[in-house]
Design a protein around this motif. Structure first.
Motif, PDB file in Angstrom:
ATOM      1  N   ARG A   4       0.838  -1.213   0.000  1.00  0.00           N
ATOM      2  CA  ARG A   4       0.000   0.000   0.000  1.00  0.00           C
ATOM      3  C   ARG A   4       0.870   1.259   0.000  1.00  0.00           C
ATOM      4  N   ALA A  15      -0.052   5.226   0.612  1.00  0.00           N
ATOM      5  CA  ALA A  15      -1.220   5.497   1.451  1.00  0.00           C
ATOM      6  C   ALA A  15      -0.799   6.403   2.609  1.00  0.00           C
ATOM      7  N   ASN A  42       0.566  14.559  -1.715  1.00  0.00           N
ATOM      8  CA  ASN A  42      -0.824  14.097  -1.808  1.00  0.00           C
ATOM      9  C   ASN A  42      -1.700  14.621  -0.687  1.00  0.00           C
ATOM     10  N   TYR A  43      -1.177  14.626   0.542  1.00  0.00           N
ATOM     11  CA  TYR A  43      -2.062  14.706   1.715  1.00  0.00           C
ATOM     12  C   TYR A  43      -1.963  16.010   2.499  1.00  0.00           C
ATOM     13  N   ASP A  61      -2.543   3.477  -6.363  1.00  0.00           N
ATOM     14  CA  ASP A  61      -2.595   4.888  -6.759  1.00  0.00           C
ATOM     15  C   ASP A  61      -4.031   5.396  -6.854  1.00  0.00           C
ATOM     16  N   ASP A 113      -6.702   4.180  -5.289  1.00  0.00           N
ATOM     17  CA  ASP A 113      -7.257   4.270  -3.930  1.00  0.00           C
ATOM     18  C   ASP A 113      -6.836   5.581  -3.272  1.00  0.00           C
ATOM     19  N   ASN A 114      -5.569   5.921  -3.416  1.00  0.00           N
ATOM     20  CA  ASN A 114      -5.065   7.155  -2.810  1.00  0.00           C
ATOM     21  C   ASN A 114      -5.639   8.390  -3.497  1.00  0.00           C
TER      22      ASN A 114
END
Length: 216
Positions: A81, A84, A141-142, A195, A197-198
């Motif tokens: 994962r 993630a 990403n986050y 990818d 899922d994220n």
């Protein structure tokens, strides 16, 4: 929560210049955060900004430098994962942003990690951020996510979100995975699996941005 303004890359460059001017006028560093799904064009946009802003006026610090190493991910059972939220050292990233935000012109340089794609591993102490640099651009990403990344938003002076079409984003991801060693089948499986899922997690944070930049 207000709806973010949608802008072109050229307009985003103008906004970055305004943020830099503000930092220079006030003598206080500004942090620009650029979020977006895997393959959306975050690195492309940050490279454009860095290339067009005055020399030595900004440094790019990627969130990807806080990937956990593959050895750690394997030990934790998270290697499949990778990418993630819980495969990053979020607390370490937050601590770095706090240091960058509070740096004063005579302080020593801060050294930030990067992510070496040839190795697919983080690399410590790779990016020097001199204390006198007025603008730090961080991308990942986050940056607008909840959970362990929630403190990031309060440390940013500007919050942007990068997006492109789903088809183009997936194409770029497959090409990138192939470029760094995956077979075409592995590249497609990863792009449409972890990818994707994220990407769904990241898409849910779009409304928290002030600007949305299209890279299509």
């Amino acid at each position: 929560m207000s709806t973010p303004a949608e802008v072109t890359a050229e307009q985003a460059l103008g906004a970055a210049r305004a943020l830099l001017d503000e930092a220079l006028r006030t003598g206080s560093r500004r942090l620009l955060g650029i979020a977006g799904a895997p393959g959306a064009g975050k690195s492309t946009l940050t490279a454009l900004l860095a290339d067009h802003l005055p020399e030595r006026s900004c440094v790019v610090v990627p969130m990807d430098g806080f990937h956990l190493a593959d050895a750690a991910l394997a030990r934790l059972g998270r290697l499949e994962r990778k990418g993630a939220p819980d495969t990053f050292d979020a607390a370490g990233y937050v601590a770095l942003l706090q240091r960058l935000r509070t740096a004063r012109p005579r302080d020593p340089s801060v050294w930030a990690p990067t992510f070496e794609r040839d190795l697919e591993q983080p690399l410590a102490g790779a990016i020097e951020v001199p204390a006198e640099v007025p603008l730090v651009i961080t991308e990942g990403n986050y940056l607008l996510a909840d959970g362990a990344f929630a403190p990031v938003r309060a440390l940013l002076d500007a919050r942007w979100f990068v997006e492109t079409t789903v088809e183009l984003r997936r194409q770029w991801l497959v090409e990138r995975h192939e470029r760094f060693g995956k077979s075409p089948e592995q590249a497609r499986r990863w792009a449409l699996g972890p990818d994707e899922d994220n990407a769904r997690l990241v898409a849910a944070t779009r409304a928290r941005a002030q600007l949305v930049v299209s890279t299509s």
